[in-house]
Design a protein around this motif. Structure first.
Motif, PDB file in Angstrom:
ATOM      1  N   GLN A 271       0.821  -1.206   0.000  1.00 51.91           N
ATOM      2  CA  GLN A 271       0.000   0.000   0.000  1.00 51.91           C
ATOM      3  C   GLN A 271       0.860   1.262   0.000  1.00 51.91           C
ATOM      4  O   GLN A 271       0.582   2.219  -0.736  1.00 51.91           O
TER       5      GLN A 271
ATOM      6  N   LEU B 174      -8.894  -3.789   5.973  1.00 51.33           N
ATOM      7  CA  LEU B 174      -9.072  -3.467   4.569  1.00 51.33           C
ATOM      8  C   LEU B 174     -10.425  -3.940   4.067  1.00 51.33           C
ATOM      9  O   LEU B 174     -10.933  -4.979   4.489  1.00 51.33           O
TER      10      LEU B 174
ATOM     11  N   LYS C  82     -12.831  -2.060  -1.589  1.00 52.03           N
ATOM     12  CA  LYS C  82     -12.422  -0.871  -2.338  1.00 52.03           C
ATOM     13  C   LYS C  82     -10.946  -0.542  -2.110  1.00 52.03           C
ATOM     14  O   LYS C  82     -10.281  -0.027  -3.023  1.00 52.03           O
ATOM     15  N   ASP C  83     -10.427  -0.835  -0.922  1.00 55.46           N
ATOM     16  CA  ASP C  83      -9.014  -0.560  -0.648  1.00 55.46           C
ATOM     17  C   ASP C  83      -8.108  -1.445  -1.500  1.00 55.46           C
ATOM     18  O   ASP C  83      -7.131  -0.975  -2.090  1.00 55.46           O
TER      19      ASP C  83
ATOM     20  N   CYS D 283      -8.469  -0.484  -5.324  1.00 57.33           N
ATOM     21  CA  CYS D 283      -7.708   0.730  -5.667  1.00 57.33           C
ATOM     22  C   CYS D 283      -6.221   0.425  -5.777  1.00 57.33           C
ATOM     23  O   CYS D 283      -5.508   1.040  -6.575  1.00 57.33           O
TER      24      CYS D 283
END
Length: 366
Positions: free
Chosen positions: A65, A104, A107-108, A111
């Motif tokens: 991330q 998480l 959507k996390d 993305c």
């Protein structure tokens, strides 16, 4: 003659001294301003001019991330962050720093996935606590972007169903290691589709899935012809029939049978007799288990190539004799685990094991 030389002839003119002093002040002010700029905008001043290999070395210490966030800083960092070496593995396991305080959602992860270079990720681990709420929607996007995936860990992703498993296995046919343990929504249908689709599958873990029965084992033996490591610990619907079907597979070398309560000693004997090339064996004798500890007397008779042996929850007085006999018939043994709270191997037995098995590197007792 020396007495006639005046001090004015030795010193430069006053105008020159004043100009030098003014220049020095100007240089000092410029230097102070440069330092001030570095303090206020140090990142753009220093990191923009770093070589690509240095930036790559810095980014290599970041998790997945944070690496994506770093790629958003500028065009140069974006280009460096596209290096394939950074995306070989996406680790969201319990050991990863990202999963310690973060939960998480779909959507996390999505993305993150859509910003990655296409087909560079080779391993993804979603076994951490932060990934418990992931669904099939995440697997859909992974299937679109990660065609060369060879390792996928979905352990404890309880919202993943047969549909998500079919999507990922259909679009990622090169998966060799798959962990769907404790995925309570996955049934026989998903396991069968996996066996029929992933022809290069080598390691499969379906432990803790209460819906898995004997039916998928027929497809494991027939279609998964490269399957080496199979774990179905705690699968309560698997019986002797499923274990007997597995004997048709000549490639399985490691198997985990712990807490398979409906497999009896007779079923284990038949399996061991027809699996002489077995190298790894994990057994567990729970309260409701149909198998007895007598199976330890059968292991040295049929198993001669064991490298790993894990036995837990046994109730036997002569465990030392059984383990010594197993070690005598399996000199290649490297790892031995005996788990029982009230009984431990004697010091003499451990010394004998070290002599009988020169490659034995670890003896674990709990």
């Amino acid at each position: 003659m020396g007495s006639n030389i005046s001090l004015a002839t030795l010193l430069p003119p006053l105008s020159i001294l004043l100009s030098r002093f003014n220049n020095r002040q100007r240089y000092d002010k410029e230097f102070e301003q440069a330092l001030l700029d570095m303090e206020t905008d140090s990142f753009s001043f220093g990191f923009d001019h770093l070589p690509d290999n240095i930036i790559l070395q810095i980014v290599s210490y970041l998790n997945s991330q944070d690496c994506v966030k770093a790629s958003m800083l500028c065009k140069k960092w974006y280009n460096v962050c596209q290096d394939r070496s950074l995306w070989n593995k996406m680790d969201f396991s319990s050991k990863s720093a990202i999963s310690s305080n973060v939960k998480l959602k779909d959507k996390d992860i999505i993305c993150l996935i859509i910003r990655l270079p296409v087909a560079v990720v080779s391993a993804i681990d979603f076994s951490g606590h932060c990934c418990r709420s992931l669904t099939n929607f995440t697997l859909f996007h992974i299937a679109r972007r990660c065609h060369l995936l060879h390792t996928l860990n979905l352990s404890n992703c309880k919202l993943v169903t047969d549909t998500g498993l079919e999507i990922i296995t259909k679009n990622c046919p090169f998966i060799e290691n798959l962990d769907i343990s404790s995925c309570s929504a996955i049934t026989d249908e998903g396991a069968i589709f996996t066996a029929r689709t992933l022809r290069v599958l080598k390691t499969l873990n379906v432990s803790g899935n209460s819906w898995i029965s004997n039916l998928p084992f027929f497809y494991f033996a027939r279609h998964a012809r490269r399957l080496v490591n199979l774990s179905f610990e705690g699968c309560k619907k698997v019986t002797n029939v499923g274990l007997q079907i597995l004997t048709k597979s000549k490639t399985i070398k490691h198997i985990n049978l712990r807490n398979t309560v409906r497999i009896s000693s007779s079923g284990l004997k038949v399996f061991l007799a027809k699996s002489p090339s077995l190298e790894g064996l994990k057994l567990g004798f729970g309260k409701r288990s149909m198998a007895s500890i007598d199976i330890l007397n059968v292991i040295p008779r049929y198993c001669k190539n064991l490298v790993l042996l894990d036995v837990q929850n046994y109730k036997c007085r002569n465990i030392d004799e059984n383990i010594r006999e197993i070690a005598r018939m399996n000199p290649r043994l490297r790892y031995l685990c005996v788990r029982q709270k009230l009984t431990r191997l004697s010091t003499e037995t451990i010394q004998n094991l070290e002599k009988l098995c020169p490659n034995l590197s670890k003896i674990e007792q709990t």
